[in-house]
Design an enzyme around this catalytic site. Structure first.
Site, PDB file in Angstrom:
ATOM      1  N   HIS A 140       0.810  -1.381   0.141  1.00 13.77           N
ATOM      2  CA  HIS A 140      -0.329  -0.010  -0.070  1.00 13.77           C
ATOM      3  C   HIS A 140       1.018   0.824  -0.180  1.00 13.77           C
ATOM      4  O   HIS A 140       0.604   2.183  -1.131  1.00 13.77           O
ATOM      5  CB  HIS A 140      -1.014  -0.176   1.518  1.00 13.77           C
ATOM      6  CG  HIS A 140      -1.576   1.392   1.768  1.00 13.77           C
ATOM      7  ND1 HIS A 140      -2.255   1.998   0.655  1.00 13.77           N
ATOM      8  CD2 HIS A 140      -1.368   1.827   2.770  1.00 13.77           C
ATOM      9  CE1 HIS A 140      -2.617   2.572   1.332  1.00 13.77           C
ATOM     10  NE2 HIS A 140      -2.171   3.449   2.386  1.00 13.77           N
ATOM     11  N   HIS A 147       3.970   7.118   5.187  1.00 11.44           N
ATOM     12  CA  HIS A 147       2.750   7.500   5.612  1.00 11.44           C
ATOM     13  C   HIS A 147       1.828   6.541   6.630  1.00 11.44           C
ATOM     14  O   HIS A 147       1.208   7.578   7.548  1.00 11.44           O
ATOM     15  CB  HIS A 147       1.958   7.946   4.643  1.00 11.44           C
ATOM     16  CG  HIS A 147       0.799   7.100   3.852  1.00 11.44           C
ATOM     17  ND1 HIS A 147       1.333   6.326   2.577  1.00 11.44           N
ATOM     18  CD2 HIS A 147      -0.543   6.936   3.926  1.00 11.44           C
ATOM     19  CE1 HIS A 147       0.505   5.485   2.901  1.00 11.44           C
ATOM     20  NE2 HIS A 147      -0.994   5.360   3.277  1.00 11.44           N
ATOM     21  N   GLU A 166       0.541   6.004  12.115  1.00  9.39           N
ATOM     22  CA  GLU A 166      -0.732   5.541  13.057  1.00  9.39           C
ATOM     23  C   GLU A 166      -0.195   4.029  13.368  1.00  9.39           C
ATOM     24  O   GLU A 166      -1.561   3.597  13.784  1.00  9.39           O
ATOM     25  CB  GLU A 166      -1.828   6.142  11.515  1.00  9.39           C
ATOM     26  CG  GLU A 166      -3.274   6.064  11.976  1.00  9.39           C
ATOM     27  CD  GLU A 166      -3.689   6.226  12.925  1.00  9.39           C
ATOM     28  OE1 GLU A 166      -3.005   7.753  13.603  1.00  9.39           O
ATOM     29  OE2 GLU A 166      -4.505   6.302  13.421  1.00  9.39           O
ATOM     30  N   ASP A 167       0.114   3.507  12.676  1.00 14.98           N
ATOM     31  CA  ASP A 167      -0.223   1.584  12.346  1.00 14.98           C
ATOM     32  C   ASP A 167       0.733   1.464  13.195  1.00 14.98           C
ATOM     33  O   ASP A 167       0.132  -0.407  14.118  1.00 14.98           O
ATOM     34  CB  ASP A 167      -0.924   1.189  11.145  1.00 14.98           C
ATOM     35  CG  ASP A 167      -2.114   1.891  10.591  1.00 14.98           C
ATOM     36  OD1 ASP A 167      -2.603   2.085  11.597  1.00 14.98           O
ATOM     37  OD2 ASP A 167      -2.276   1.677   9.153  1.00 14.98           O
ATOM     38  N   ASP A 184      -3.108   8.949  -1.351  1.00 12.22           N
ATOM     39  CA  ASP A 184      -3.340   7.109  -0.214  1.00 12.22           C
ATOM     40  C   ASP A 184      -4.811   6.844  -0.472  1.00 12.22           C
ATOM     41  O   ASP A 184      -5.066   5.392  -0.522  1.00 12.22           O
ATOM     42  CB  ASP A 184      -3.637   8.207   0.871  1.00 12.22           C
ATOM     43  CG  ASP A 184      -3.999   6.584   1.999  1.00 12.22           C
ATOM     44  OD1 ASP A 184      -3.733   5.426   2.473  1.00 12.22           O
ATOM     45  OD2 ASP A 184      -4.521   7.147   2.882  1.00 12.22           O
TER      46      ASP A 184
HETATM   47 MN    MN Z   1      -3.043   4.738   3.844  1.00  7.39          MN
END
Ligand code: MN
Length: 726
Positions: A52, A76, A80-81, A143
């Site tokens: 991704h 990116h 967050e992840d 994205d």
């Molecule tokens: Mn993404």
């Protein structure tokens, strides 16, 4: 299932194409870093997560962005992840890349799914929040594009939600930024999930007519190419079917079926120069029949998103209308990639980032009044500079004036939150509540039931009217007494600061005027207003400052100056003006107070008025009763009657009588008999069979007045007589 190596090699091809001189080692490290961080995650289709970010980086490259943006795209989702931190990324890949990742993270966390109206508003806000760096928005669009491309793996509910969001936010965003190609793709994929039937209808129709359409487009294309080749114009011509969603929209707005719908073909002629554009236009109009009213010159008047082209619609030999767009190569770049194309040029020109933002700003500002046919026209984008956007921990966006603090934020949520606020956490760090917020900050307000309420300092710290109003309301309600004390203190200190005399506020003549000017009934009210912040002391004083100065000046003038007019006309003793001597003042204007109409012989006193010289009252006049009050005292002066010849003085008597016919005549007769010059005689009925008369006349002195008064008192049915005292 897609594999890492597919995407990896594809990305490298794109890198070589768009960024052959890039620092490949750095990009390689970023890929390894992201791969390591995401190693335990999978995409919905089961493929490794890393594909991704790689795909997003590819889109970002195609947009023409720079290395930092590519790094930002690769990384990116790391913050967050995964357990990656801003600092770690900044250390390894530079601060800019880290900031881009952080910006994207904030957008990812923000909740954009709500009602449609609010979505539009959020879009605007998102823009504001991220305007710090437009690359953040572009990475986010990339994205979303990749997520849309892989939408088939999502649950139906998620598909609809995401596609709605794409339609409401990302496609208009791409449009605003002039990125047509991406906009179309986003719209077509979204439509596929939002109205599968409508989408299939169009697709199957297009499929069924594919050969026919292609043959038609080939014919037209050849015809144009041949003519331009003949004329020696270097050009490239190609035809296409307009994108699905635009056909879909045409069908629904024009309420037509696919068969009835014409104008689904579009041809593009791309040339080297602007003069060539107009040349080509002439040839196109020569080759085909022009459809009147469809020509648009977006070269001389570019669209707000910088789009430039000539548009015309013509009809070929088969009677099918089609649109021809004529543009130069650089216009074409801009049309396809919009802002990003511009970015690329700017990068080459060595211009700083700021310039680019200016351009975005101008672009967005100018789009406030887009043409009516543009269905996005209702979206308004304000200036960036005067607003800041922060998020609640749950991702709700709060828009505030630039420079706002956690205090403003708290009151924007609810006045209860503001009033019970004890502290704030910004981006997970405890901060002072007067720290200005930055776009994209996540703000958590700490409250306590034991909070004592807002402090007065907050009024000077907060930036939003909303917060100020709410804080003032609190003070207004909670603390009248305290407000008065506090307000009086700041008012008095402001007066002192400006060297204005405080007693002026209780001056009987000036004070009420000042209050009136301030629009308050009492001084206490005004102090209270200052106390709770409804009015600042400096504003209050500022409003009356001129009046005060004028009043002081007038008072001084009256005391010091010598009005020439009076000296000139004064044939009498210059100390006696109008029959009165004012002690310590050589000359000034004199008037006799209307309230008590003194005449020679009365005990009198003078009051230095504002602008009218000395006003002479009888000592027993109620208006002269206050002359011992310290503030008034300096303005009361001793006056006495001059020894004078027979100058007449006007005075009045009030008579209270029993009403009877002929009484008025009797009073008049009495006055005439006394040889008095009568100036006015008025009667009016009072309740209970009584009436009152006002007699205005001239006398030389108080003894004459008293003798007339005695005569009137003797008139039948006159009950009382008294000196006028208005
Ligand atoms: Mn993404």
């Amino acid at each position: 299932m897609e594999t890492f190596s597919d995407h990896y090699s594809s990305l490298y091809q794109t890198l070589n194409k768009y960024m052959p001189n890039a620092n490949m080692e750095l990009i390689e490290r970023a890929i390894q870093y992201a791969q390591e961080k995401h190693k335990d995650q999978k995409r919905k289709d089961g493929s490794p997560y890393i594909i991704h970010p790689l795909a997003v980086a590819e889109v970002v490259l195609e947009m023409g962005l720079d290395v930092d943006a590519v790094l930002g795209a690769i990384l990116h989702d790391c913050i967050e992840d995964t357990d990656a931190s801003f600092d770690d990324i900044a250390k390894k890949f530079g601060r800019t890349a880290a900031e881009l990742v952080e910006g994207v993270t904030k957008l990812t966390r923000a909740d954009f799914s709500s009602t449609e109206e609010a979505q539009m508003e959020n879009l605007r806000k998102m823009f504001m929040a991220m305007s710090k760096d437009i690359r953040v928005v572009l990475i986010k669009i990339a994205d979303r594009l990749h997520n849309m491309r892989t939408m088939q793996y999502q649950t139906p509910a998620k598909q609809v939600k995401k596609c709605r969001e794409t339609m409401d936010i990302y496609a208009p965003l791409a449009h605003r930024l002039g990125m047509q190609k991406i906009k179309w793709e986003l719209e077509d994929i979204a439509l596929r999930y939002l109205d599968p039937t409508g989408y299939d209808q169009i697709m199957s129709h297009l499929l069924a007519h594919k050969e026919q359409d292609e043959a038609f487009m080939r014919t037209i294309q050849n015809k144009i190419s041949a003519r331009l080749l003949d004329m020696g114009i270097h050009s490239k011509t190609y035809g296409r079917i307009k994108h699905v969603y635009s056909i879909y929209r045409k069908m629904s707005t024009q309420d037509k079926s696919m068969d009835e719908l014409y104008d689904i073909y579009a041809f593009r002629v791309i040339v080297d120069t602007i003069p060539d554009c107009y040349n080509v236009l002439g040839h196109v109009h020569d080759l085909f029949n022009l459809v009147p009213g469809r020509f648009k010159d977006y070269i001389s008047t570019p669209k707000p998103n910088m789009y430039q082209s000539l548009h015309t619609t013509v009809i070929g030999s088969q009677g099918i209308p089609f649109e021809v767009q004529i543009r130069t190569w650089s216009m074409h770049e801009t049309a396809e990639y919009g802002i990003a194309a511009h970015w690329k040029y700017k990068q080459g020109g060595g211009d700083g980032q700021e310039k680019d933002f200016e351009w975005v700003r101008r672009l967005l500002e100018s789009q406030q009044d887009t043409d009516a046919e543009d269905y996005l026209s209702s979206m308004k984008i304000d200036m960036f500079d005067d607003e800041v956007f922060a998020f609640t921990p749950k991702g709700k966006i709060v828009g505030l004036p630039a420079g706002s603090t956690p205090i403003d934020f708290a009151y924007a949520i609810h006045s209860g939150v503001g009033n019970s606020m004890v502290g704030a956490r910004v981006n997970n760090r405890i901060t002072t509540i007067d720290t200005p917020l930055q776009n994209g900050d996540i703000v958590e307000i700490l409250t306590s039931k034991a909070a004592k309420g807002p402090s007065r300092d907050w009024l000077t710290v907060c930036k939003s009217n909303q917060a100020r109003t709410k804080i003032k309301q609190w003070f207004k309600k909670e603390r009248r007494e305290e407000n008065v004390t506090h307000g009086r203190a700041s008012f008095e200190s402001e007066m002192r600061r400006l060297g204005l005399p405080l007693p002026i506020t209780i001056d009987p003549e000036v004070g009420p005027q000042l209050l009136k000017k301030l629009a308050f009934d009492t001084w206490e009210d005004m102090y209270a207003a200052i106390g709770y912040g409804g009015l600042t002391a400096s504003k209050a004083v500022g409003r009356i400052r001129d009046d005060i100065n004028r009043a002081i000046k007038t008072q001084e003038n009256e005391r010091i100056s010598k009005p020439l007019r009076i000296l000139d006309t004064g044939k009498k003793n210059q100390h006696a003006i109008g029959g009165v001597i004012v002690e310590d003042i050589d000359s000034c204007m004199i008037k006799f107070a209307k309230c008590c109409t003194p005449v020679p012989g009365d005990e009198i006193v003078g009051f230095i008025t504002k602008g009218f010289g000395v006003s002479v009252h009888r000592c027993d006049c109620p208006n002269a009763a206050n002359r011992d009050i310290p503030i008034q005292a300096p303005r009361w002066v001793n006056v006495r009657w001059a020894n004078q010849d027979d100058q007449p003085f006007e005075t009045t008597l009030e008579l209270e009588c029993n009403t009877r016919d002929g009484l008025l005549l009797d009073v008049a007769t009495t006055m005439t008999a006394a040889r008095v010059r009568l100036k006015e005689l008025n009667g009016k009925d009072l309740p209970g069979g009584k009436s009152s008369f006002t007699v205005r006349f001239e006398v030389k002195n108080v003894s004459e007045l008293e003798s007339i008064r005695a005569k009137l008192q003797n008139v039948r049915d006159v009950i009382t007589t008294r000196r006028g005292q208005n």
